[in-house]
Write an enzyme that holds these catalytic residues in place. Sequence first.
Site, short mmCIF file in Angstrom:
data_model
loop_
_atom_site.label_atom_id
_atom_site.label_comp_id
_atom_site.label_asym_id
_atom_site.label_seq_id
_atom_site.Cartn_x
_atom_site.Cartn_y
_atom_site.Cartn_z
N ASP A 50 0.82 -1.22 0.00
CA ASP A 50 0.00 0.00 0.00
C ASP A 50 0.85 1.27 0.00
OD1 ASP A 50 -2.11 -1.75 0.28
OD2 ASP A 50 -2.91 -0.82 2.10
N HIS A 52 3.71 -2.19 3.21
CA HIS A 52 3.76 -0.84 2.64
C HIS A 52 5.07 -0.69 1.88
CE1 HIS A 52 0.61 -0.38 5.64
NE2 HIS A 52 0.18 0.64 4.92
ZN LIG Z 1 -2.59 3.22 3.31
#
Ligand SMILES: [Zn+2]
Length: 254
Positions: free
Chosen positions: A64, A217
């Site tokens: 993400d 991430h």
């Molecule tokens: Zn996010």
Amino acid sequence: MLAKITPVLCLVLSTVAASAAPCPADALGTARILSVDRSVLTVGRKHFPTTLPLAAKEVVLTFDDGPWPGTTPRVLDALARECVRATFFLVGRNAAAHPQLVRREAAEGHTVAHHTYAHPLLDHLRPEAAMAEIDRGMAAVETALHGHAATIPSAPFFRFPGFASSSPLLDRLAARGITVFGADLWASDWNPMTPDEQLHLVLDRLESAGGGIILFHDTKAQTAAMLPAFLRALKTRGYRVVHVVPANPKVAAK
Ligand SMILES: [Zn+2]
């Protein structure tokens, strides 16, 4: 003359081919491709009742908040070395700032999905404002990919920032045929830690869960740093990577 230069040309061409496909024999590899059609509304047991139809020891790698210079290229390099494909949930303003990284993700076969334009918590906004934020993010990513905006994305996959969904927004996304991804386990890489601590945390959680959709991430240096060792560990521990793709990808208009 032609006979003399032909061997040189062959050497150059074979070098280019080798560098374009540096997939070692013992690479982890992508075990299978899973098509997700628009009847699938929500997946990921952290927030929703069901998840993708995965077998034991199958994992889906998701990243993400990117793309981000410095970390996203390292993540892409690690995935390429192991010949595995992942899904990236992009923040639109990062896609607009770094369109070359969006195009690299797509060119290397990864699924490019959506995560709003500026990463607000959407359950704090009125539904109309929240949908506008979602659409702006999709338009930015589609512009990076195809050169023009679109609010019906190539890959109709969306993840809520902070998992802050709401019933009205889930209903609207369902009506548009957009699958909402949660996750089955987190790397929790928003918490600062060393790459080694990060590696052990996610491997411990994976051993407990036995597989599933993993949330990372690609904006985090600790994640980029541990990813090569994590992918090696998947290989040695017998996990298999599943790549999720849209069942009927929209063909971008010219
Ligand atoms: Zn996010």
